[in-house]
Design a protein around this motif. Structure first.
Motif: not given
Length: 850
Positions: A232, A234-235, A238, A251, A253, A314, A432-433
């Motif tokens: 994922p 998301a890992e 952030t 967003t 990717t 981040k 991530v959105d």
């Protein structure tokens, strides 16, 4: 915007000739300014579109796909190679100096032949040594003892771009050798003017959508499906948004294991046709999807972000810290304004959000893992940043005009999948959105009767619904006939459609332009014409324009925006700006246009300076307002002004102008223009006295008065002012007058004096007066004493000399007397003379010069 039709055809079928398609798009608001035929012959006769047509035709039998099978060093030239190419008719030689062929020399037959574009003798190609698309015909040649039967073409020689350093290499799956290049890669490119009201169409998909709506074809948008198998995303990253009003959506990717390299020819070809330079597969995909969908994207080197973060990156969008700077991709270190939104991480700024990336995290040949961003930005803030930073970019162009947040995830998914296909690697699962400020859905209630009322023609409801649905509006209907009401849901890509009554007007316009403005019949308005009223101020202003134009002056319209320093230059280079307050713009279009002008003459002098490079003489005027703030008032005073500038020879010195050769304009020419203007407006005679305006040469300036009221100043420009504007004339005369005061004195009615049938009497009188006495004072005394019998008085001579004595001068006037009912006798003229001499003596102390 350059729109390749081959690209558009991926999403919609085009069943119209280019001429008809260009006409339909233009009538619908997408003005086709030019049609460029790349590799294809231009249409003949009535098939030509009604716009500029250009092109480079690749003759089908002469410009073909070739297969490069072997490259050998040239036996007699270090920088040349001898290539053996199969052009479909056999293997032939081509002598070339292309640097991308040199590494292949001497390696023997190629394991896999390279597909290239080759030209046979007789082909007409773009001459790489010339600017633009000047064509030359290819002839067989022997170069340093080796026969060259073919030419392997560069991008410039084919008219694709300006690049000609190396030959064009096609994809391995290109058509076989001998296939006409025009069949495989020829295309037609429309050059469409994207005006601010149709910026939604600044994409290939936007144009395809318009074509579908105009022709009834079906639109098939590009897929956003992604083949993702990695962990994922998301890992891996952030996102934090600190100012949602400036960045409503972000967003991201991730593509891992990518191999950076050149893009395939089909992608490079489309970018070139659209006017963009290919760079690498990853960067090209971001540009490709931006052109395709209208959503800009940015690719980061993920590993560079991880190194900066010391772990999981981040991404933070925020405003800059005090004194923060950023080096952008163009190599410029930029001082960041307090309103500039940044894409940053915990280590500092990464890019200027929505405009340009930074150099520290850009994708390079060493990049392996790519973090792809697609975001939404506040268009007003982007526009402000673009102007402040003087930083134009394709992304800034689009974001400054508005891109809906819903476009970000679509473009991101589309681009990351293309990157996977072209660069390899694996896409991390998900996206991530972060969307802290989702925009509201826009729904407009549109009565069918309002469409009929606004357009003056009844369009069937089914056609209305069809038009809106073709443009991707959602439509629900209630009722029948003229009582029907449509509930229209606005698609997210249409930021230009408003709510309420504004939205109704926007939808009616959409219906009209797609249905066809040319189909709307002419109708007469039903209401009675309103009563017509005179506008005396406007009529007099127009009368002034007509009179000045009839005198040979040319009207100009100058910028009303300036700077205090530019205005001060009209007084004297280095002069202090006007201390009075200015009307200042909060968001000026340029640092040189930030306040509203206080004076009109500086603006006209700027125009004169621009025209002086192309003209030997100038005779210019402008009528326009100046802007003077009023204490306690929200709006400034806007008095009208008249400015005039004369320079250079206004005549050729012919027989009708004295025959003494060309004479440069002087102060008396300008004085004559003003006197003629006053006479034609039936004003009292203008009065002139010594002037002291700083912009004018001392002793060559005059203050103008009208009925004892100050009207303005005229004079010869001070040499420092003239040189400061770069005016290449020996002298420049100019004036600025209070137009409102001038026109206010014009009478509504005036007496017309008949032409007398009796002869005039003309005599010259010279008066000796003190040096301080103005000629105007003497002239006024003459007029008062002579009364109605004096038809004209003019000064024709000034004399100073020892015969008169120190401090004295002689002023000679020519007087014309005339009566309407009789011939004047010698006695009457003598009596007038006595009264005039007595009046001058009483008023000025002057005496008649014998």
């Amino acid at each position: 915007m350059r729109v390749p039709l081959g690209w558009v055809r991926e999403y919609v079928e085009i069943g119209l000739p280019v001429r008809e398609l260009a006409r339909k798009l233009t009538f619908a608001g997408l003005e086709v300014e030019a049609v460029d035929y790349l590799g294809l012959p231009e249409p003949a006769g009535d098939e030509r579109p009604e716009c500029k047509v250009t092109g480079v035709a690749w003759e089908p039998s002469l410009v073909v796909v070739g297969e490069l099978v072997e490259v050998e060093p040239h036996p007699d030239a270090d920088r040349l190679v001898v290539a053996r190419v199969n052009d479909g008719e056999g293997v032939r030689t081509s002598v070339s100096g292309a640097p991308n062929l040199a590494p292949l020399a001497g390696t023997g037959p190629l394991a896999e032949p390279l597909k290239v574009a080759v030209a046979r003798p007789g082909a007409r190609l773009v001459d790489p040594g010339q600017r633009g698309r000047r064509l030359k015909r290819l002839e067989p040649a022997t170069i340093r003892g080796v026969e060259s039967r073919l030419m392997i073409c560069s991008e410039k020689e084919l008219g694709l771009s300006e690049a000609h350093e190396g030959v064009l290499v096609l994809d391995a799956d290109a058509p076989p050798a001998g296939t006409p290049l025009a069949e495989a890669f020829g295309d037609v490119v429309l050059d469409i003017a994207i005006t601010p009201n149709i910026v939604r169409n600044a994409s290939i998909l936007g144009v395809a959508r318009e074509i579908a709506a105009l022709t009834g074809a079906t639109l098939e948008p590009p897929s956003t499906a992604v083949e993702a198998g990695g962990p994922p995303v998301a890992e891996k990253v952030t996102i934090e948004i600190r100012q949602p009003e400036l960045n409503p959506r972000f967003t991201a990717t991730l593509l891992e294991g990518a191999a950076i390299g050149p893009s395939p020819f089909w992608l490079r070809h489309r970018l070139l046709l659209a006017g963009m330079r290919p760079i690498s597969n990853v960067v090209d995909v971001t540009n490709y999807v931006m052109l395709e969908l209208g959503q800009p994207l940015h690719a980061f080197d993920y590993d560079a972000l991880a190194r900066r973060a010391g772990g999981t990156p981040k991404i933070i969008t925020r405003l800059p810290e005090a004194g923060e700077r950023l080096t952008t991709l163009d190599g410029e270190e930029r001082r960041l304004d307090e309103f500039t939104v940044l894409v940053a991480d915990t280590a500092g700024a990464l890019s200027i959000g929505g405009i340009m990336g930074g150099a520290d995290s850009e994708v390079s040949d060493a990049t392996v893992n790519v973090l792809l961003e697609a975001a939404a930005w506040n268009f007003l803030n982007i526009r402000r940043t673009v102007l402040s930073q003087q930083l134009d970019s394709e992304a800034g162009y689009r974001f400054s005009r508005g891109v809906h947040p819903a476009m970000a995830p679509r473009a991101n998914l589309r681009a990351i999948e293309l990157m996977r296909r072209l660069a390899g690697g694996e896409v991390a699962a998900g996206m991530v959105d972060v969307a802290p400020l989702p925009p509201p859905e826009v729904v407009v209630t549109l009565p069918q009767a309002e469409i009929t009322r606004a357009l003056g023609v009844e369009i069937p409801r089914d056609e209305v619904v069809g038009i809106l649905e073709a443009l991707e509006f959602g439509v629900e209907t209630e009722g029948e006939g003229e009582g029907a009401v449509l509930t229209v849901t606005v698609p997210d890509h249409r930021l230009d459609v408003g709510q309420g009554a504004v939205g109704v007007a926007d939808l009616v316009e959409e219906i009209a332009r797609v249905w066809g403005y040319e189909r709307i019949p002419e109708t007469q308005i039903h209401d009675a014409m309103p009563p017509q009223h005179d506008n005396r101020a406007l009529e007099l202003e127009e009368r002034c324009r007509d009179l000045l134009a009839a005198m040979g002056l040319q009207e100009v319209v100058s910028y009303r925006l300036t700077t205090p320093e530019r205005e001060a230059a009209a007084l004297r280079p280095g002069a202090e700006p006007d201390p009075r307050p200015y009307v200042e713009l909060q968001n000026p279009i340029s640092s040189e246009r930030r306040v509203m002008r206080h004076a009109l003459l500086p603006s006209v002098l700027e125009v004169a300076a621009a025209n002086a490079r192309h003209r030997d003489s100038l005779a210019l005027f402008e009528i326009g307002p100046v802007y003077l703030p009023r204490a306690g008032e929200p709006l400034p005073e806007e008095p009208g002004r008249l400015a005039l500038v004369l320079a250079g020879a206004l005549s050729d010195g012919g027989w009708d102008d004295g025959g003494d050769g060309a004479r440069p304009a002087d102060l008396y020419d300008l004085k004559g223009v003003l006197e003629a203007l006053a006479a034609d407006l039936h004003l009292p005679p203008l009065e002139f006295e010594r002037g002291r305006h700083e912009a004018f040469h001392p002793g060559r300036a005059a203050a103008v008065r009208l009925a004892d009221e100050p009207l303005g100043e005229l004079g010869e420009l001070h040499p420092q002012v003239r040189d400061g504007y770069g005016l290449p004339f020996e002298r420049v005369v100019a004036a600025e007058l209070d137009l409102e005061r001038l026109l206010a004195a014009a009478p509504e009615r005036f007496a017309v004096q008949p032409v007398s049938a009796f002869p005039p009497v003309v005599e010259d009188l010279a008066f000796v007066v003190g040096e301080a006495i103005a000629a105007a004072d003497v002239e006024r005394s003459i007029a008062d004493a002579a009364g109605g019998l004096l038809r004209d008085v003019s000064l024709f001579d000034l004399y100073r000399g020892d015969q008169l004595g120190d401090g004295l001068k002689s002023l000679a006037f020519r007087l014309t007397y005339q009566a309407e009912d009789r011939t004047l006798t010698d006695g009457e003229v003598a009596e007038l003379r006595r009264e005039i001499v007595a009046a001058v003596a009483a008023a000025t102390g002057g005496r008649l010069r014998e």
